[in-house]
Write a protein that holds these residues in place. Structure first.
Motif, PDB file in Angstrom:
ATOM      1  N   VAL A  12       0.829  -1.210   0.000  1.00 22.23           N
ATOM      2  CA  VAL A  12       0.000   0.000   0.000  1.00 22.23           C
ATOM      3  C   VAL A  12       0.861   1.258   0.000  1.00 22.23           C
ATOM      4  O   VAL A  12       1.759   1.406   0.837  1.00 22.23           O
ATOM      5  CB  VAL A  12      -0.929   0.033   1.235  1.00 22.23           C
ATOM      6  N   TYR A  13       0.595   2.124  -0.953  1.00 22.50           N
ATOM      7  CA  TYR A  13       1.169   3.479  -0.925  1.00 22.50           C
ATOM      8  C   TYR A  13       0.124   4.381  -0.296  1.00 22.50           C
ATOM      9  O   TYR A  13      -0.945   4.588  -0.872  1.00 22.50           O
ATOM     10  CB  TYR A  13       1.473   3.968  -2.338  1.00 22.50           C
ATOM     11  N   PHE A  14       0.424   4.888   0.883  1.00 24.38           N
ATOM     12  CA  PHE A  14      -0.570   5.685   1.602  1.00 24.38           C
ATOM     13  C   PHE A  14      -0.101   7.132   1.695  1.00 24.38           C
ATOM     14  O   PHE A  14       1.013   7.408   2.146  1.00 24.38           O
ATOM     15  CB  PHE A  14      -0.755   5.125   3.013  1.00 24.38           C
ATOM     16  N   GLY A  15      -0.974   8.063   1.308  1.00 24.76           N
ATOM     17  CA  GLY A  15      -0.637   9.470   1.490  1.00 24.76           C
ATOM     18  C   GLY A  15      -0.932  10.330   0.282  1.00 24.76           C
ATOM     19  O   GLY A  15      -1.433   9.845  -0.734  1.00 24.76           O
ATOM     20  N   LYS A  16      -0.596  11.594   0.405  1.00 17.41           N
ATOM     21  CA  LYS A  16      -1.007  12.543  -0.626  1.00 17.41           C
ATOM     22  C   LYS A  16       0.012  12.743  -1.743  1.00 17.41           C
ATOM     23  O   LYS A  16      -0.312  13.373  -2.753  1.00 17.41           O
ATOM     24  CB  LYS A  16      -1.388  13.883   0.002  1.00 17.41           C
ATOM     25  N   ASP A  17       1.213  12.218  -1.553  1.00 16.59           N
ATOM     26  CA  ASP A  17       2.237  12.431  -2.590  1.00 16.59           C
ATOM     27  C   ASP A  17       2.842  11.111  -3.062  1.00 16.59           C
ATOM     28  O   ASP A  17       4.053  10.961  -3.142  1.00 16.59           O
ATOM     29  CB  ASP A  17       3.343  13.347  -2.049  1.00 16.59           C
ATOM     30  N   GLN A  18       2.005  10.154  -3.350  1.00 20.33           N
ATOM     31  CA  GLN A  18       2.499   8.823  -3.713  1.00 20.33           C
ATOM     32  C   GLN A  18       2.241   8.502  -5.185  1.00 20.33           C
ATOM     33  O   GLN A  18       2.641   7.439  -5.668  1.00 20.33           O
ATOM     34  CB  GLN A  18       1.807   7.754  -2.850  1.00 20.33           C
ATOM     35  N   TYR A 238      -7.790  16.388   6.378  1.00 21.04           N
ATOM     36  CA  TYR A 238      -6.907  15.274   5.990  1.00 21.04           C
ATOM     37  C   TYR A 238      -6.859  14.182   7.057  1.00 21.04           C
ATOM     38  O   TYR A 238      -6.930  12.986   6.759  1.00 21.04           O
ATOM     39  CB  TYR A 238      -5.487  15.784   5.708  1.00 21.04           C
ATOM     40  N   ALA A 242      -7.869  10.437   6.327  1.00 18.85           N
ATOM     41  CA  ALA A 242      -6.794   9.436   6.407  1.00 18.85           C
ATOM     42  C   ALA A 242      -7.157   8.337   7.408  1.00 18.85           C
ATOM     43  O   ALA A 242      -6.979   7.146   7.143  1.00 18.85           O
ATOM     44  CB  ALA A 242      -5.485  10.101   6.800  1.00 18.85           C
ATOM     45  N   TRP A 246      -7.576   4.351   6.237  1.00 22.46           N
ATOM     46  CA  TRP A 246      -6.748   3.232   6.709  1.00 22.46           C
ATOM     47  C   TRP A 246      -7.603   2.274   7.550  1.00 22.46           C
ATOM     48  O   TRP A 246      -7.392   1.062   7.531  1.00 22.46           O
ATOM     49  CB  TRP A 246      -5.550   3.760   7.471  1.00 22.46           C
TER      50      TRP A 246
END
Lengths: 387, 387
Positions: A12-18, A238, A242, A246
């Motif tokens: 999993v790529y988690f976040g806003k800049d992935q 956010y 988030a 998750w």
């Protein structure tokens, strides 16, 4: 406590800049991709363009299948499987919510089956091979981004049915909470009810399980309760988005369910509702859950209700046990119907008694060895209490 | 909240009747296996015979390396890597605790490096390939069975050092709580202190992280506190051993640390202690942790200490904040030194001021951007408070 196998291979790529990793991950499975999505909101939001740009940079050839329904039809799945066969597609990129991802899972398996994809249910043909799936999640709800389950609907037969297989876990999922800023209040609320239900259905099991996993489930439920109301007030918070995102993955990916492999109750009841009336899954769960709770609360099940009320809702544990249990259910109702603002009855959705008997007949025997076994009569009573 | 990548590929067979899968899993990586273990307790317990029987049934050719030390030496690792090279071994089966598994990880990487395995630290040579590892865990403590980290010691240089790499995650781990029934009271207590510390070091971070993960960490710490005392009283209590075992894996496998990739504090302080005095890792942590807590408690860090005291120890949240924080530390001390019965000072272990200055010098600069930055003087003060 029962033995179990833990095996969740999804990266999993988690976040806003992935997003810059999307191309390389998809490309790692081949150069032909089928992009699947729903009604077109990803075009309005600009997400479609961002995805296509990353695929272009990675040198991918792209086929598309759009229009996947909220309760995805087996007919859409067939279309996707046929495209994959015809063009020898290497990987499916599902961009959307649980419906798009669920449908893509059956396409991934259907690509290797020479027949109607509904046979995965109708004839229970084995799943022996499946294409790799990469997902970009746009709503926190079903957890399909990190589990091996898909649910599809055959509207001709009024059957909504799920099936799980280790080969159906997405290989890679991109979870960017900012993509859910634009999810409507209604869908946010329904998603929260769904995440909550996944955890709660495992938490209420006929045997006590590992204490550690109970603490995780209690934390999951507190997380959903806390941040769903924040997200409704501030859609672009956010932290709230988030936490919900998750939690959606971990409520159902198999981790908390480890030593409690028992049938659920409200989900099968809801699947009949959706199959007959095509209502939103989370809303159906929200209407059903408190009625189910009241129906199964008894001297025998009291202990679990007390634990739930105290550890999830912070009800004063010095009160009499029955009062604690009742307060736990009241808190659940207040959260679902007041804080989330969800409709609290089926009548308001235009549903009457007409099909309830049939639905109860179909689901009754299935909830065997759940938290409390439900006969046809039990199911009918729960449905009627929802009117 | 920071972006992160979740990627934990280890498959886990958990429970008391999973051993029949050992052969097939090891065999899936090839037919030549290096069996690694420690001082021979697995022979006395009969585990060695059970493992060999499963390997025999699976048709494996077996090489052995025994005698791996509690703080495993780079010299033992070199031996293992050399055996793997010489006989073209396919897979390593590590049977033991964190030391055996950690050492095996470096063997797995060292098998593809033509030089001294200490170069992975001394020269920081890249890890580009590693053999597959399967583990059978015999003590709940380090979490090495489900993480990508290995720690080895060079006694010539007095250096104990860890390194993490995605290729070092075990492919498959067998977690059978009954195998830990025979773990001594002392090792059970040290293991519990270690699991607790992994979680607590992540929980006390310089930035608040995801609320959901905080709830998981609080549950993990409550689990370890609750069941460590049960396991001391009843060594063959399955529920206690199972909770400790699964908590050991989840305290450090990367899940809870996701958005808090900050340096830890007590672990680097302890590594110096072990490197100079070869003491048990968990005991070193138990002695250090409360001193570290008192040293870093301040107006600035008070909030996290209050959260810890209330959510982990159930301290009354209506008290004044400083009193709550103090009670949280007192509860930690009572648990470690009274309930677990661990030694509460270094002097009792025969350690005096001699090397403290050197140790503080070596570790001081390293704990930069941890919960609270620690200078050489800070570290020395903490070490001295432990005497």
């Amino acid at each position: 406590m029962r033995d179990f196998v833990y095996n969740i291979p999804t990266k999993v790529y988690f976040g806003k800049d992935q997003f810059s990793h999307l191309g390389e991950e998809v490309r790692s499975f081949g150069d032909k991709v089928l992009l699947t999505y729903g009604g077109g909101s990803i075009k309005r939001s600009g997400l479609y363009d961002r995805v296509m740009e990353e695929l272009r940079k990675a040198g991918m050839q792209v086929w598309e299948l759009s229009g996947i329904e909220p309760n995805p039809r087996h007919t859409s799945v067939q279309k996707g499987a046929d495209i994959c066969k015809e063009h020898d597609i290497d990987v499916i990129l599902a961009v959307g919510g649980g419906s798009v991802i669920d449908a893509s899972k059956y396409m991934a398996a259907g690509r290797y089956y020479d027949g109607d994809v509904w046979d995965f249910h109708g004839k229970m043909i084995p799943i022996e091979k499946a294409m790799p799936i990469v997902t970009v999640l746009t709503i926190a709800a079903t957890g399909s981004e990190m589990d091996g389950t898909g649910v599809i609907t055959n509207m001709d037969l009024h059957i909504k049915k799920g099936r799980a297989h280790p080969l159906l876990y997405p290989k890679v999922s991109f979870l960017d909470p900012t993509l859910t800023y634009s999810v409507s209040k209604y869908q946010t609320a329904c998603g929260a009810a769904d995440i909550f239900s996944h955890t709660q259905e495992t938490y209420f099991a006929r045997e006590d399980g590992m204490y550690f996993l109970d603490t995780v489930m209690e934390g999951l439920m507190r997380t959903v309760i806390k941040y769903s109301t924040v997200a409704l007030k501030e859609p672009d918070n956010y932290e709230a988005r988030a936490n919900l995102m998750w939690a959606s993955s971990w409520g159902i990916n198999g981790f908390v369910r480890a030593d409690k492999p028992f049938p659920w109750s409200c989900h099968p009841l809801e699947h009949e509702l959706s199959a007959f009336y095509d209502i939103t899954h989370g809303l159906g769960l929200a209407i059903l859950t408190p009625r189910w709770m009241r129906h199964v609360l008894s001297e025998k099940t009291l202990g679990r209700f007390v634990k739930y009320a105290v550890n999830v809702w912070g009800v004063d544990e010095s009160l009499p046990a029955w009062e604690i249990a009742e307060k736990g259910i009241e808190c659940t109702e207040k959260w679902l119907y007041e804080d989330l603002g969800l409709t609290d009855n089926l009548t308001a959705l235009g549903i009457n008694e007409e099909h309830l008997e049939t639905m109860a007949e179909r689901v009754g025997g299935k909830i065997h060895k759940g938290f409390v076994d439900l006969s046809k009569e039990d199911c009918l009573a729960i449905y009627k209490a929802c009117l």
